[in-house]
Design an enzyme around this catalytic site. Structure first.
Site, PDB file in Angstrom:
ATOM      1  N   ASP A 130      -2.924 -11.906   5.943  1.00 45.06           N
ATOM      2  CA  ASP A 130      -3.690 -12.608   6.679  1.00 45.06           C
ATOM      3  C   ASP A 130      -5.038 -12.416   6.258  1.00 45.06           C
ATOM      4  O   ASP A 130      -5.850 -13.265   5.827  1.00 45.06           O
ATOM      5  CB  ASP A 130      -3.565 -11.885   8.034  1.00 45.06           C
ATOM      6  CG  ASP A 130      -4.242 -12.880   9.066  1.00 45.06           C
ATOM      7  OD1 ASP A 130      -4.563 -14.220   8.873  1.00 45.06           O
ATOM      8  OD2 ASP A 130      -4.517 -12.801  10.327  1.00 45.06           O
ATOM      9  N   LYS A 158       0.866  -0.987  -0.084  1.00 42.30           N
ATOM     10  CA  LYS A 158       0.057   0.105   0.088  1.00 42.30           C
ATOM     11  C   LYS A 158       0.731   1.284  -0.160  1.00 42.30           C
ATOM     12  O   LYS A 158       0.752   2.176   0.862  1.00 42.30           O
ATOM     13  CB  LYS A 158      -0.954   0.008   1.344  1.00 42.30           C
ATOM     14  CG  LYS A 158      -1.956   0.981   1.352  1.00 42.30           C
ATOM     15  CD  LYS A 158      -3.143   0.931   0.158  1.00 42.30           C
ATOM     16  CE  LYS A 158      -3.900   1.981   0.408  1.00 42.30           C
ATOM     17  NZ  LYS A 158      -4.732   2.168  -1.014  1.00 42.30           N
TER      18      LYS A 158
END
Ligand code: ATP
Length: 352
Positions: free
Chosen positions: A243, A186
C-alpha cells in the site's frame, strides 16, 4: 462470443460519481467498437446507499455482484458515515466477497505528464488478504486490541498458502513484462512473518528460471524506487508495504490521480483506482478520471486474458491509448496543471 459483459458499477462517495461514469462509458464504447456488448448496472454503494438502504454496502448490492462479470468500484469515504456504519469497511467486505487476494498496481510515467521519475515502469503486486493490516486477519473483530488505554497491539499474519498464490501472480506477470521480480520484506526485523513471505516467494521463483529475482527490505526499496526506479519491474510484497510503496510509485510516475489498480482472485476482477474520495474537490467537476479509466482498462485486460477473449484485451489497449492521446493533446485536469474539467476530458476521450 454472444455473451454480454455485465458490469457491476458501484460509484461510491466524493468524486466517485464524477469519475466512475467516465470510465464505464468509455469502456462500453471501445468494447462496442470491438464487437463486444457491455451492460453496466449501477448498484447502491456509499453514503447514497445509506440514504436509500440504510447501509453503505447493502445486501442487494452484494448479492447482485455474483451475477456480473466485472466490478467497477469508486472510492468510499467511511469517515463520513455515522459511527455505527463505519465497520466493517466496504472495501474489506468487497475483497472478501470476491476472494480478491491480489491487488495489482502498475505505475508508469507518460511522456506528456511531468513526473519525478520519468523512467518508472513498475507493477506492484500486493498481497491483499492478510499481512500487517490487522483487519484482514480476523473472522471476528478488527485485529487490533487495547488492553489499557495506553497500550495498543495489532495482529500480523503471513501464511504459506496466501504468499504462494501472490508470488505465482507476480512471477506470471513478470513473464509478460521484463522478467524481473523484486521480493520486498523486512525479514531482518519481522523475521518469522516477512521472513516466511520472502522464503515462499524464493521457492516459487525456482519454478520461473527465466525470471530474474532479487529482494529488498521495504525501507531500502522506498529509497531505491526514488533513486533508480528504472531498475525495477515487478515488486511483490505483503499488504501494508504494498500500500505504501504503491502511493510512492504513483507519485513518482506523476500523480495519485493517475494510479490505476485492480483487485482480483483467480476468477473475479474489481477495478478500483488507488485514490480516495477526494472530498476537497468533490462536486467541483475537476476530478481527474485517468486513474479510474486506467483501472477499468486493467480489469478488461485481466478479463480478456482470463477468459480468452482477445477482443476485450484489444478494447483495454485502446482505452489506454485513448487516455494517452487525450493527454498528448494537452487536455489535463488541474491536478496535472491543466484547466480541463472532468467533462471536457471525458468528451475528448470519446473522440480518440
Ligand atoms: P483514502 O484514505 O480514502 O485513500 P486519502 O485521504 O488518501 O483517501 P484522497 O481522497 O485520495 O486521499 O485524496 C488525496 C489528495 O489527492 C486530495 O488532495 C485529492 O483532492 C487528490 N486527488 C485524489 N484523487 C484525485 C483525482 N482523481 N483527481 C484529482 N485529485 C485527486
Amino acid at each position: 462470443m454472444d455473451h454480454t459483459l455485465r458490469f457491476a458499477v458501484l460509484q461510491g462517495d466524493g468524486i466517485g460519481p464524477e469519475v466512475v461514469p467516465v470510465a464505464v462509458d468509455a469502456a462500453v464504447a471501445v468494447l462496442a467498437e470491438h464487437g463486444v456488448r457491455a451492460q453496466p448496472e449501477v448498484l447502491p454503494f456509499g453514503s447514497s446507499a445509506i440514504d436509500s438502504d440504510g447501509a453503505p454496502l447493502p445486501e442487494r448490492t452484494l448479492s447482485a455482484l455474483d451475477t456480473h462479470d466485472l466490478w467497477v468500484v469508486g472510492p468510499h469515504d467511511s469517515a463520513s458515515y455515522p459511527a455505527e456504519l463505519r465497520y466493517p469497511p466496504p472495501g474489506a467486505v468487497l475483497r472478501s466477497r470476491g476472494g480478491l487476494y491480489a491487488n495489482l498496481r502498475p505505475a508508469r510515467a507518460d511522456v506528456n505528464i511531468p513526473a519525478l521519475a520519468p523512467d518508472i515502469d513498475v507493477l506492484i503486486v500486493r498481497e491483499n488478504s492478510e499481512g500487517l493490516y490487522a483487519d484482514r486477519n480476523m473472522a471476528v473483530g478488527s485485529g487490533e486490541f487495547m488492553p489499557t488505554p495506553d497500550v495498543a497491539m495489532a495482529v500480523g499474519v503471513i501464511t504459506r498458502a496466501a504468499t504462494e498464490r501472490i508470488a505465482v501472480r507476480a512471477f506470471d506477470a513478470a513473464e509478460q513484462r521484463r522478467r524481473h521480480v523484486t521480493i520486498v520484506h523486512k525479514a531482518n526485523v519481522l523475521r518469522l512473518t516477512t521472513g516466511l513471505f520472502r522464503d515462499v516467494c524464493l521457492e516459487v521463483a525456482q519454478r520461473y528460471p527465466d525470471v530474474t529475482v532479487d529482494q529488498q527490505h521495504v525501507d531500502a526499496m522506498a529509497a531505491l524506487l526514488v533513486r533508480r526506479p528504472a531498475d525495477f519491474d515487478v515488486i511483490v510484497t505483503e499488504n501494508l508495504f504494498g500500500d505504501v510503496l504503491s502511493d510512492l510509485a504513483a507519485e513518482l510516475s506523476g500523480s495519485l490521480g493517475l494510479a490505476a489498480s485492480i483487485n482480483c482472485s483467480d476468477d473475479t476482477v474489481m477495478a478500483q483506482a488507488v485514490h480516495g474520495a477526494a472530498p476537497d474537490i468533490a462536486g467541483r467537476g475537476v476530478a481527474d478520471p485517468i486513474a479510474m479509466v486506467g483501472s477499468v482498462a486493467l480489469a478488461l485486460d485481466w478479463y480478456g486474458r482470463r477468459y480468452g477473449d482477445d477482443r476485450v484485451r484489444a478494447a483495454a489497449c485502446e482505452l489506454d491509448a485513448a487516455v494517452a492521446a487525450t493527454v498528448a493533446a494537452g487536455i489535463a485536469t488541474p491536478d496535472l496543471g491543466g484547466t480541463a474539467t472532468t467533462a471536457e476530458f471525458a468528451e475528448r476521450l470519446r473522440q480518440h
